[in-house]
Design a protein around this motif. Structure first.
Motif, PDB file in Angstrom:
ATOM      1  N   VAL A 142     -35.414  14.438  17.112  1.00 34.91           N
ATOM      2  CA  VAL A 142     -34.369  14.614  18.064  1.00 34.91           C
ATOM      3  C   VAL A 142     -33.946  16.379  18.296  1.00 34.91           C
ATOM      4  O   VAL A 142     -33.541  16.434  17.163  1.00 34.91           O
ATOM      5  N   ASP A 143     -34.174  17.172  19.177  1.00 34.92           N
ATOM      6  CA  ASP A 143     -33.631  18.309  19.251  1.00 34.92           C
ATOM      7  C   ASP A 143     -32.718  18.480  20.293  1.00 34.92           C
ATOM      8  O   ASP A 143     -32.901  18.002  21.227  1.00 34.92           O
ATOM      9  N   ILE A 144     -31.457  18.751  19.730  1.00 36.70           N
ATOM     10  CA  ILE A 144     -30.089  18.609  20.527  1.00 36.70           C
ATOM     11  C   ILE A 144     -30.007  19.911  21.327  1.00 36.70           C
ATOM     12  O   ILE A 144     -30.048  20.941  20.636  1.00 36.70           O
TER      13      ILE A 144
ATOM     14  N   GLU B 271     -19.752  16.223  21.722  1.00 37.58           N
ATOM     15  CA  GLU B 271     -20.420  17.190  20.514  1.00 37.58           C
ATOM     16  C   GLU B 271     -20.827  16.441  19.259  1.00 37.58           C
ATOM     17  O   GLU B 271     -21.914  16.370  18.755  1.00 37.58           O
ATOM     18  N   ASP B 272     -19.645  15.627  18.661  1.00 40.19           N
ATOM     19  CA  ASP B 272     -19.723  14.897  17.509  1.00 40.19           C
ATOM     20  C   ASP B 272     -20.619  13.699  17.660  1.00 40.19           C
ATOM     21  O   ASP B 272     -21.509  13.478  16.812  1.00 40.19           O
ATOM     22  N   TRP B 273     -20.462  12.695  18.795  1.00 37.41           N
ATOM     23  CA  TRP B 273     -21.112  11.592  18.780  1.00 37.41           C
ATOM     24  C   TRP B 273     -22.855  11.905  19.368  1.00 37.41           C
ATOM     25  O   TRP B 273     -23.722  11.075  18.871  1.00 37.41           O
ATOM     26  N   CYS B 274     -23.033  12.934  19.815  1.00 35.16           N
ATOM     27  CA  CYS B 274     -24.243  13.402  20.064  1.00 35.16           C
ATOM     28  C   CYS B 274     -25.051  13.580  18.866  1.00 35.16           C
ATOM     29  O   CYS B 274     -26.143  13.118  18.738  1.00 35.16           O
TER      30      CYS B 274
ATOM     31  N   ARG C 168     -16.135   6.358  13.367  1.00 37.38           N
ATOM     32  CA  ARG C 168     -15.965   7.721  12.557  1.00 37.38           C
ATOM     33  C   ARG C 168     -15.893   8.947  13.559  1.00 37.38           C
ATOM     34  O   ARG C 168     -15.100   9.836  13.293  1.00 37.38           O
ATOM     35  N   VAL C 169     -16.195   8.711  14.988  1.00 38.39           N
ATOM     36  CA  VAL C 169     -15.837   9.815  15.740  1.00 38.39           C
ATOM     37  C   VAL C 169     -14.759   9.569  16.616  1.00 38.39           C
ATOM     38  O   VAL C 169     -14.071  10.532  17.002  1.00 38.39           O
ATOM     39  N   MET C 170     -14.537   8.358  17.090  1.00 39.19           N
ATOM     40  CA  MET C 170     -13.538   8.188  18.158  1.00 39.19           C
ATOM     41  C   MET C 170     -12.225   7.789  17.435  1.00 39.19           C
ATOM     42  O   MET C 170     -11.329   7.430  18.264  1.00 39.19           O
TER      43      MET C 170
ATOM     44  N   VAL D 164     -37.992  14.156  21.157  1.00 41.52           N
ATOM     45  CA  VAL D 164     -37.227  14.121  22.500  1.00 41.52           C
ATOM     46  C   VAL D 164     -36.120  15.291  22.188  1.00 41.52           C
ATOM     47  O   VAL D 164     -35.505  15.597  21.204  1.00 41.52           O
ATOM     48  N   THR D 165     -36.090  16.024  23.480  1.00 43.33           N
ATOM     49  CA  THR D 165     -34.791  16.846  23.482  1.00 43.33           C
ATOM     50  C   THR D 165     -33.781  16.085  24.167  1.00 43.33           C
ATOM     51  O   THR D 165     -33.879  15.243  25.353  1.00 43.33           O
ATOM     52  N   TYR D 166     -32.630  16.223  23.623  1.00 45.28           N
ATOM     53  CA  TYR D 166     -31.203  15.434  23.807  1.00 45.28           C
ATOM     54  C   TYR D 166     -30.401  16.394  24.390  1.00 45.28           C
ATOM     55  O   TYR D 166     -29.637  17.040  23.795  1.00 45.28           O
ATOM     56  N   THR D 167     -29.957  16.457  25.879  1.00 39.81           N
ATOM     57  CA  THR D 167     -29.269  17.391  26.253  1.00 39.81           C
ATOM     58  C   THR D 167     -27.775  16.852  26.301  1.00 39.81           C
ATOM     59  O   THR D 167     -27.472  15.710  26.886  1.00 39.81           O
ATOM     60  N   CYS D 168     -26.735  17.514  25.604  1.00 44.33           N
ATOM     61  CA  CYS D 168     -25.333  17.122  25.686  1.00 44.33           C
ATOM     62  C   CYS D 168     -24.420  18.280  25.989  1.00 44.33           C
ATOM     63  O   CYS D 168     -24.939  19.308  26.142  1.00 44.33           O
ATOM     64  N   MET D 169     -23.215  18.056  26.293  1.00 45.42           N
ATOM     65  CA  MET D 169     -22.389  18.974  26.660  1.00 45.42           C
ATOM     66  C   MET D 169     -20.942  18.714  25.819  1.00 45.42           C
ATOM     67  O   MET D 169     -20.759  17.777  25.023  1.00 45.42           O
ATOM     68  N   ASN D 170     -20.680  20.087  25.349  1.00 49.08           N
ATOM     69  CA  ASN D 170     -19.423  19.987  24.275  1.00 49.08           C
ATOM     70  C   ASN D 170     -18.036  19.981  24.930  1.00 49.08           C
ATOM     71  O   ASN D 170     -17.170  20.258  24.480  1.00 49.08           O
TER      72      ASN D 170
END
Length: 521
Positions: free
Chosen positions: A390-392, A373-376, A311-313, A360-366
């Motif tokens: 989950v809080d992104i 960003e999409d797979w997070c 879906r994402v890749m 849970v806080t999930y730290t992601c980078m765009n």
């Protein structure tokens, strides 16, 4: 000749020179800016790949990833153990200073400084000394030839320049420590810095005094960070940039259909991971639920790698149960397995751990890993299927990377290409080992497995490559069983360029090498 004629002639000459110069300009659009101009400031492949246009090491990789001479012309293993390097005669820094053994000694001491974020790139380093003006001897803890691979990313500075600008100590991007080398350079490489405007444009000019044979025809290299994928594509299609190094997966077919655009794709050596904080408490002071292996196993059971790829890749990634890519020394097919996503199993594990409604806080980078960003968001949705809240926390790596490196995250992502070593020892020593000295410099989660540490130290001392690989496989098995990292996939590489770009050296390490790039005249 009257004044008017003189001015007109000067203007004509200026326009003509500008036109010629423009023909030899490569405008390079990238999805993110570099962190710093100091190559010792952060162990980032992207950062070092850019700076490899300005600085150089003693040795470098050839197109097949074999070692070849760079600033050193020959080397040998001597009693100690130590590696003795004979330096290349006649090399000059961009300011005209001659390169000598003093520069090499100062550079290695700077990279190995206890405050250096790059010290983990050469865990076998012991000391360095000058033999004569063009010879250095580097003491190592073991005679393993892996040391030569390690130092392909250790760049040589001008000692006098470091001293004159009070920048003999390394800077540290993650800790916010800056210095003169953060925004200024003086290397020996094929290009030299003209200007730097963070988050806007960095301009390099050809170094006409480079010691090597020139295989490119670029006079001016403009590096432009463009974080928006849509804007990056628009810039390429309009001709605002000539090349983008991270063509969005969703746009590849459209780009391939344009006769003025060339698209190149490969699978990268880089593996992308989800990781969890393993310190005693989380940043907000709560007892850390991730120290229960059942919670880590539950999170892995919730992640559908195949769905993310589809879906994402766009089916271009390689879903992986292995912590390293198949091309990296130390890979084991037996460890490259993963189970299909199983929300029921995950719910049971979370119940056993008393963490059914864990927040849970999930730290992601765009702007770090491809389509992060999409797979997070996809992973957050997958975790919610078992009741996790989950809080992104999404943001650019300039903001998120310091949080990660300083341990101020709960769940986070990272990726590792095992460069420059191209061996599992890179991941094992820098990421999976307990943080101590030159080991664990990128251990952002604070995990510690003494049994794994012991195997890594044994691997470092192994002279026989077969013995080293056997020890590395054992250590990787422990890391997999302990769910220290959850591998998602080896991500795809996609570069797209306008047809005026005639040749690009694209390799699986995804490092641009524009000293091989040619453009139409």
């Amino acid at each position: 000749m009257n004044l008017f004629t003189t001015i007109a002639a000067a203007l004509a000459l200026s326009v003509s020179a500008a036109a010629v110069h423009a023909e030899n300009t490569l405008k390079w659009g990238s999805r993110a800016d570099i962190y710093s101009l100091d190559p010792n400031s952060i162990p980032s492949t992207a950062n070092l790949a850019f700076l490899n246009h300005i600085y150089e090491g003693l040795v470098r990789y050839d197109p097949t990833f074999g070692l070849e001479p760079a600033l050193a012309t020959e080397w040998e293993l001597v009693e100690g153990p130590a590696w003795r390097f004979k330096l290349r005669e006649g090399v000059k820094f961009h300011d005209g200073a001659d390169m000598t053994a003093d520069d090499v000694v100062a550079s290695f001491q700077r990279a190995a400084d206890p405050a250096s974020p790059l010290k983990g790139n050469m865990p076998l380093f012991k000391d360095i000394k000058k033999i004569d003006d063009m010879t250095v001897e580097i003491g190592v803890t073991t005679p393993s030839s892996l040391f030569l691979n390690d130092i392909t990313n250790i760049f040589v500075f001008d000692q006098g320049w470091l001293q004159a600008n009070n920048t003999e100590k390394p800077t540290d991007f993650g800790a916010g420590v800056e210095g003169f080398a953060t925004n200024n350079t003086n290397g020996t490489g094929p290009f030299k810095l003209e200007s730097r405007a963070p988050d806007s444009k960095t301009v390099l000019l050809v170094n006409d005094g480079w010691w090597d044979d020139r295989k490119h025809n670029i006079d001016r290299l403009e590096f432009v960070p463009i974080t928006s994928a849509a804007t990056r594509i628009a810039a390429l299609l309009s001709g605002e940039v000539d090349l983008i190094d991270s063509a969005p997966m969703q746009d590849l077919e459209r780009l391939k259909a344009d006769p003025s655009i060339n698209v190149q794709t490969l699978t990268e050596l880089r593996t992308v991971f989800v990781a969890m904080n393993r310190r005693e408490t989380l940043p907000d002071g709560r007892p850390n639920p991730f120290n229960d292996i059942k919670v880590r196993q539950a999170i892995e059971a919730l992640i559908d790698r195949d769905l993310i790829n589809q879906r994402v890749m766009r089916g271009l990634a390689r879903p992986s149960g292995s912590l390293i890519a198949p091309e990296v020394a130390g890979y084991s097919e037996a460890l490259d397995t993963f189970e299909p996503a199983n929300p029921e199993k995950a719910a049971g594990l979370l119940k056993e751990a008393g963490a059914e409604s864990l927040r849970v806080t999930y730290t992601c980078m765009n702007d770090e890993s491809i389509n992060e960003e999409d797979w997070c968001q996809g992973i957050a949705n997958m975790l919610a299927r078992a009741g996790l809240q989950v809080d992104i926390d999404m943001g650019p790596r300039s903001v998120q990377s310091p949080k990660r490196s300083q341990g101020n995250t709960e769940m986070f992502n990272l990726s590792w290409a095992n460069e420059p070593t191209l061996d599992a020892f890179s991941l094992l020593s820098q990421v999976l080992s307990t943080k101590e000295g030159a080991y664990g410099v990128a251990n952002y989660g604070g995990w510690s497995v003494p049994e794994l540490d012991a195997l890594v130290k044994q691997a470092a001392e192994a002279v026989d490559p077969a013995e080293r690989l056997k020890l590395e496989e054992q250590a990787l098995r422990i890391a997999k069983e302990q769910v220290l990292l959850i591998p998602l996939h080896q991500q795809p590489i996609a570069w797209a360029s306008r047809d005026r770009v005639e040749n690009i050296d694209l390799r699986a390490d995804n490092k641009p090498r524009h000293w091989f790039t040619t453009v139409a005249q």
